[in-house]
Design a protein around this motif. Structure first.
Motif, PDB file in Angstrom:
ATOM      1  N   LEU A 106      -4.484  29.198 -34.198  1.00 25.58           N
ATOM      2  CA  LEU A 106      -5.545  29.008 -33.063  1.00 25.58           C
ATOM      3  C   LEU A 106      -6.572  27.987 -33.274  1.00 25.58           C
ATOM      4  CD1 LEU A 106      -6.465  33.124 -33.479  1.00 25.58           C
ATOM      5  CD2 LEU A 106      -4.680  31.863 -31.737  1.00 25.58           C
ATOM      6  N   GLN A 107      -6.977  27.424 -32.299  1.00 26.56           N
ATOM      7  CA  GLN A 107      -7.714  26.211 -32.385  1.00 26.56           C
ATOM      8  C   GLN A 107      -9.195  26.432 -31.450  1.00 26.56           C
ATOM      9  OE1 GLN A 107      -5.445  23.006 -31.283  1.00 26.56           O
ATOM     10  NE2 GLN A 107      -7.333  21.709 -30.463  1.00 26.56           N
ATOM     11  N   PHE A 108     -10.031  26.114 -32.225  1.00 24.25           N
ATOM     12  CA  PHE A 108     -11.443  26.378 -31.744  1.00 24.25           C
ATOM     13  C   PHE A 108     -11.516  25.587 -30.726  1.00 24.25           C
ATOM     14  CE2 PHE A 108     -12.399  27.094 -36.146  1.00 24.25           C
ATOM     15  CZ  PHE A 108     -13.246  28.381 -35.852  1.00 24.25           C
ATOM     16  N   LEU A 109     -12.566  26.047 -29.507  1.00 28.43           N
ATOM     17  CA  LEU A 109     -12.673  25.099 -28.334  1.00 28.43           C
ATOM     18  C   LEU A 109     -13.373  23.696 -28.706  1.00 28.43           C
ATOM     19  CD1 LEU A 109     -13.827  27.761 -25.560  1.00 28.43           C
ATOM     20  CD2 LEU A 109     -11.562  26.475 -25.783  1.00 28.43           C
ATOM     21  N   PRO A 110     -13.014  22.825 -27.775  1.00 28.00           N
ATOM     22  CA  PRO A 110     -14.069  21.545 -28.174  1.00 28.00           C
ATOM     23  C   PRO A 110     -15.399  21.722 -28.400  1.00 28.00           C
ATOM     24  CG  PRO A 110     -12.466  21.257 -26.388  1.00 28.00           C
ATOM     25  CD  PRO A 110     -12.331  22.610 -26.725  1.00 28.00           C
ATOM     26  N   GLU A 111     -15.898  21.076 -29.233  1.00 28.64           N
ATOM     27  CA  GLU A 111     -17.334  21.144 -29.444  1.00 28.64           C
ATOM     28  C   GLU A 111     -17.625  22.105 -30.446  1.00 28.64           C
ATOM     29  OE1 GLU A 111     -18.783  18.237 -29.316  1.00 28.64           O
ATOM     30  OE2 GLU A 111     -17.110  17.382 -28.054  1.00 28.64           O
ATOM     31  N   GLU A 112     -16.631  23.280 -30.821  1.00 29.47           N
ATOM     32  CA  GLU A 112     -17.114  24.303 -31.725  1.00 29.47           C
ATOM     33  C   GLU A 112     -16.350  24.196 -32.940  1.00 29.47           C
ATOM     34  OE1 GLU A 112     -19.136  26.419 -30.603  1.00 29.47           O
ATOM     35  OE2 GLU A 112     -19.311  26.218 -28.608  1.00 29.47           O
ATOM     36  N   ASN A 113     -16.923  24.784 -33.993  1.00 27.57           N
ATOM     37  CA  ASN A 113     -16.245  24.894 -35.205  1.00 27.57           C
ATOM     38  C   ASN A 113     -16.927  25.979 -36.083  1.00 27.57           C
ATOM     39  OD1 ASN A 113     -18.915  23.775 -36.357  1.00 27.57           O
ATOM     40  ND2 ASN A 113     -17.879  21.684 -35.917  1.00 27.57           N
ATOM     41  N   VAL A 114     -16.636  26.130 -37.400  1.00 31.95           N
ATOM     42  CA  VAL A 114     -17.142  27.099 -38.340  1.00 31.95           C
ATOM     43  C   VAL A 114     -18.749  26.975 -38.373  1.00 31.95           C
ATOM     44  CG1 VAL A 114     -17.310  28.202 -40.449  1.00 31.95           C
ATOM     45  CG2 VAL A 114     -15.109  27.763 -39.556  1.00 31.95           C
ATOM     46  N   ASP A 115     -19.255  25.792 -38.690  1.00 32.94           N
ATOM     47  CA  ASP A 115     -20.568  25.627 -38.827  1.00 32.94           C
ATOM     48  C   ASP A 115     -21.427  26.042 -37.715  1.00 32.94           C
ATOM     49  OD1 ASP A 115     -19.762  24.967 -41.481  1.00 32.94           O
ATOM     50  OD2 ASP A 115     -19.807  22.718 -40.972  1.00 32.94           O
ATOM     51  N   LYS A 116     -20.844  25.299 -36.525  1.00 29.74           N
ATOM     52  CA  LYS A 116     -21.768  25.548 -35.198  1.00 29.74           C
ATOM     53  C   LYS A 116     -21.661  26.915 -34.839  1.00 29.74           C
ATOM     54  CE  LYS A 116     -21.041  20.916 -33.442  1.00 29.74           C
ATOM     55  NZ  LYS A 116     -20.397  20.147 -32.214  1.00 29.74           N
TER      56      LYS A 116
END
Length: 1004
Positions: A910-920
């Motif tokens: 699974l891949q986070f949407l653009p501009e999204e990640n764990v930290d954000k």
């Protein structure tokens, strides 16, 4: 199913039966190659009369020919061929099938595939089928080349360990004492052969094992008389057979019971070398049809054959097994980047410098997942050896292939390596007929490319690459400055963060009764190894000529440095020996230790204890220098933090200097007994010197002898006994070969996809987690979960062998998954193969934590950043997490091939949407996650992920936390086409009432 079940061969779409031929959608393209030989035919794609064909890149033309020839209306449809023809408009949009001509396996990645085939036979029998019907359809070659370990080298031959437990005492001790001879010198061993190619000055009598060992013979190439062999080669090969006897017996059983499987025994050469010198056809002449050679292999550096004009690339074990079973490879029609080479090569730059320059340039441009095709007036300056070296590094800049179309230089190489005139004429005629032959000087033949980049060869200067990644290139003249900067930088890809007051640290050590000093930058490993450069005579001869000049100048290598020379094949030893440079390499302690991958995959004997103690005492950044293609931190040895890739001549130069902390232009390599300072420019061989020796010595007789040797095998392999049964007799006590658990739940009908509920996070990882971090590789640490397992089986640490050697045992490999000492888990906060069991808060080995979660009934996921799964193709990087209980991975981006492997194993990438990640998103990894898998999926589908707070009391919907399912293959996985229970098959199969294996197709 495209399996001629039980026959073991692919059903040709063109048969002698004219009626069947008429059924082929493109039968009208078939015509004789020449009027003189009407029985020799080919598919003339030019008869499509489509002007788009001449605008296609040459690599795409190969894809098109394969689609036309293999068009059967089921796996490959007429529409697929027309899609490829419309490449200009379809690139990056359409998925197309590709049927390679053959499959290439090396033993580390090949043994799981063959073990899976053996396990498939067991499963088919259990379900009432006929196990003999399970055999590869596609011709498959397995080269045993990764089992070699450096147990003996010049620096440690007296006290080297013997992990195999075999009796190494009394092994034959024969050393080469050959002096440089002119081509016309006769051999002294007979009346007609009077040169000293039998000279054995200083050799001792053969020991009791000498008669048992059949190692690669060294021959005087001009008289074909045997010469002496290095002591280390004989001893290393003997231990290789003793240590890996069980694996070798399994391979030999496989070659006897499976159709279309050929095993090349150890000691023959590395997989890429054997592929180039022995297995490659360039053009197939199968029956009465000519077609281009093509290959997929279970090694990312299969691309090496691209330099010979053969389309091929690396795939995972899962994909390779699917091809072996008659399934095409599916790929998105790629962009093709044209790399235009202009200018004249700098005489001081080796092909390795060209490779590293192109690697950095292409990585900066961004060619991940694309084809790269070379063209321009600079290409003819590159020999085939140069081209294959460049193509070999293709995975390091992320491309799928690096293709050099066949030209006059290619044909001259084929003639030099033993191709007959008739065969060469047929190859040239066919390639020109289908416009796959290239004249690089004729710009009118240049096809259209997605993008064109230009590289001026005259701008390339000598480089090394490191200290931790192959893409971090350093100009040799800037090496000292760059290394000192790395000591100051923070810990990262380029830094070690050594305090300024500690950077001048010097530690005194004693070795073999003499005193030496170690400091930051001290070279402790120097390896001319097999995986990249040994196919290239220019760089290997350059290293030998440099060694010759160094010895003549009075220079030497410090004895505590772990030096080794692992040629890609016997051919390399032939020309090193025939040129007279091999004794000089031996004098500098670069002895031939055997043929196969060794240092590059962590198969090196431990460093001397005094060296290890000195490194630890001073917390020194010790260095390894190798002529390979991988230098990730800790890969060579856990106490060697800085590893540099360099050309073979520079490996020898840095070994002589004893440090990388040197400016070759201003500082001498050393001082001879007369007190004279010797600089690198004093002993560097000119390009003209190297080319003269290369032209004289790389001759057809060398290749002929190598081919004859491979066909005969060797005495130890020929005498090796193997089971005769159709089913493999699994030994419950074995720690090497074990029936894997993938097929324990093998059923006749596929199960429905399931959502993932209340999953814990096993690992919380950052960016650039490589397959080296994930997949078991190298030696087995004594304090690891795998070591505990082997100890419980009664083995001692000296008998552990390596993970690569034990890839046929899923229990060992599962315990070795994520066991890399450089794994940085955010739960732990430092590099260690550890994680935290969230419910209890305990810090455990990754395997122990996963096992505990499985006992407790919790599914697992992994959180990661960018470029998850980069690096070499490793099927166990997907198999291991699956067996640990990992159901999904949430990452910002993936390496494409690894993502495919995860899909094939049933681990959802699974891949986070653009501009999204764990930290954000504010995730800590200590939450529990539920992932809802919808019943209906299509490319681009997003799925919702709900996390449960750390306390477990509140369920919070995270609308931003969604994942992109980008590959249509994933849909096939969820709909039953690719299933975990059918790992490696790549298709859903069931056992019919008649016992025949039939394909179960899924509608997408």
């Amino acid at each position: 199913m495209r399996m001629v079940v039980g026959a073991g061969v692919r059903l040709s779409v063109l048969c002698s039966d004219g009626a069947m031929a008429a059924e082929h959608p493109f039968h009208h393209l078939i015509e004789p190659l020449t009027a003189d030989h009407p029985d020799k035919k080919y598919f003339n794609v030019l008869k499509l009369k489509d002007p788009r064909y001449v605008g296609l890149p040459y690599s795409i033309r190969v894809l098109l020919e394969a689609a036309v020839r293999n068009c059967d209306g089921l796996h490959i449809k007429k529409e697929d061929a027309l899609t490829i023809l419309d490449w200009k408009n379809q690139q990056n949009q359409a998925d197309v099938p590709f049927w390679p001509a053959r499959v290439l396996l090396q033993d580390f990645t090949g043994i799981p595939a063959v073990v899976d085939f053996a396990a498939m036979r067991e499963a088919v029998k259990r379900l009432g089928g006929d196990p003999t019907k399970v055999s590869p359809v596609c011709p498959t070659d397995l080269i045993v080349d990764h089992s070699l370990q450096i147990d003996y080298s010049k620096s440690a031959i007296q006290n080297a360990p013997n992990p195999g437990g075999g009796d190494a005492c009394g092994a034959a001790t024969r050393t080469s004492n050959i002096k440089l001879q002119s081509k016309t010198s006769p051999c002294r061993s007979s009346r007609s052969c009077l040169s000293p190619c039998h000279s054995q000055a200083g050799s001792t009598s053969s020991g009791k094992h000498s008669a048992e060992i059949e190692s690669t013979p060294l021959l005087c190439p001009f008289h074909l008389q045997p010469v002496a062999e290095p002591e280390t080669l004989l001893k290393s090969q003997e231990i290789e057979f003793n240590r890996n006897k069980e694996r070798l017996q399994f391979f030999k059983w496989s070659s006897k019971v499976f159709q279309n499987v050929t095993v090349v025994p150890p000691g023959s050469g590395i997989v890429h070398q054997v592929n180039l010198e022995y297995l490659s056809r360039v053009v197939f002449d199968l029956g009465d049809i000519f077609f281009p050679d093509s290959v997929v292999g279970t090694d990312s550096h299969t691309t090496m054959v691209n330099g010979l004009g053969i389309l091929g690339w690396g795939v995972g074990g899962i994909e390779s097994e699917a091809v072996m079973l008659g399934q095409p490879v599916t790929l998105t029609l790629p962009e093709v980047v044209g790399c235009k080479l202009v200018g004249t090569t700098n005489p001081l730059a080796t092909s390795i410098d060209v490779v590293l320059s192109i690697t950095k340039h292409l990585r900066q441009v961004g060619v991940s997942g694309k084809f790269v095709e070379f063209f321009g007036p600079g290409v003819p300056q590159l020999s085939v050896a140069d081209r294959t070296t460049i193509a070999n590094m293709c995975p390091e800049y992320g491309a799928t292939v690096s293709f050099f179309p066949v030209d006059d230089v290619t044909l001259r190489h084929l003639k030099q390596t033993g191709y007959g005139e008739t065969k060469l004429e047929a190859v040239e005629t066919y390639l020109k007929a289908v416009k796959l032959f290239r004249n690089y000087q004729n710009a009118s033949e240049d096809p259209e490319y997605s993008q064109v980049i230009e590289l001026n060869l005259s701008s390339i200067v000598p480089y090394v690459s490191g200290p931790k990644r192959p893409q971090d290139r350093v100009v040799v003249t800037d090496m000292k400055k760059d290394f000192q900067n790395s000591l100051n930088e923070k810990v990262g890809f380029k830094g070690f963060q050594i305090l300024p007051e500690k950077q001048k640290e010097v530690v005194a050590i004693e070795f073999e009764g003499k005193d030496y000093k170690l400091a930051h930058g001290s070279v402790v490993i120097a390896a001319v190894i097999s995986c990249t450069n040994n196919c290239n005579p220019s760089v290997m001869l350059g290293a030998g000529l440099l060694a010759k000049k160094a010895i003549e100048a009075g220079l030497s290598v410090k004895p505590y440095i772990k030096t080794s020379l692992s040629p890609g094949s016997g051919m390399v030893t032939y020309y090193l020996n025939a040129s007279g440079v091999l004794p000089y390499l031996h004098s500098l302690r670069f002895e031939v230790i055997g043929y196969g991958c060794a240092t590059c995959v962590g198969n090196t004997a431990p460093l001397p204890e005094s060296v290890v103690a000195g490194i630890k005492q001073g917390d020194l950044v010790a260095c390894g220098v190798l002529s390979g293609n991988k230098n990730f931190e800790g890969r060579l040895c856990d106490c060697v933090r800085a590893n540099y890739l360099a050309s073979p001549p520079l490996v020898v130069a840095y070994a002589i200097a004893g440090t990388v902390n040197i400016d070759f232009e201003k500082e001498p390599l050393g001082v001879n007994s007369d007190g004279k300072e010797i600089y690198l420019h004093d002993i560097w061989p000119s390009r003209e010197e190297i080319q003269q020796v290369e032209e004289q010595l790389v001759i057809p007789s060398m290749f002929k002898e190598l081919r004859e040797k491979m066909e005969k095998g060797n005495n130890r392999w020929n005498a090796l006994e193997a089971p005769e049964s159709l089913l493999y007799p699994w030994d419950s006590k074995s720690t090497y070969i074990r029936c894997p658990s993938f097929f324990d739940k093998f059923t006749k009908e596929p199960s429905c996809p399931q959502s993932i509920e209340n999953a814990h996070v096993l690992l919380h990882l950052g960016d650039s987690v490589t397959t080296d971090h994930i997949s078991p590789a190298g030696s087995i640490a004594r304090n690891s979960a795998a070591a505990r397992y082997l100890t419980c089986k009664g083995l001692t640490p000296r008998e552990f062998n390596s993970y690569g050697a034990r890839r046929g045992n899923d229990a060992v490999m599962t315990r070795g998954t994520f066991a890399n000492i450089r794994l940085l888990n955010k739960f732990i906060g430092k590099t260690a193969p550890k994680t935290i069991h969230i419910p209890s808060g305990q810090t455990l080995d990754v395997f122990d934590a996963a096992e505990r979660y499985q006992r407790e009934g919790f599914p697992l996921i992994i959180l990661a950043g960018k470029k998850y799964g980069s690096g070499s193709s490793r099927d166990w990087a997907a198999k291991g997490p699956y067996l640990l209980g990992v159901k999904a991975i949430l990452a910002e981006s993936y390496e494409k091939m690894h993502k495919n492997h995860l899909i094939g194993m049933g681990v959802i990438p699974l891949q986070f949407l653009p501009e999204e990640n764990v930290d954000k998103l504010g995730l800590t990894g200590k939450e529990r996650y539920t992932i809802i898998i919808p019943k209906e999926l299509c490319p681009g589908t997003t799925v919702d992920v709900t996390d449960v707070g750390v306390t477990g009391k509140a369920g919070n919907y995270c609308p931003a936390l969604v994942a992109l399912i980008q590959l249509s293959d994933l849909l096939g996985h969820f709909r039953g086409q690719l299933r975990v229970n059918h790992i490696g098959v790549g298709l859903e199969s069931r056992i019919g009432q008649t016992g025949q294996v039939q394909e179960r197709h899924s509608e997408l």
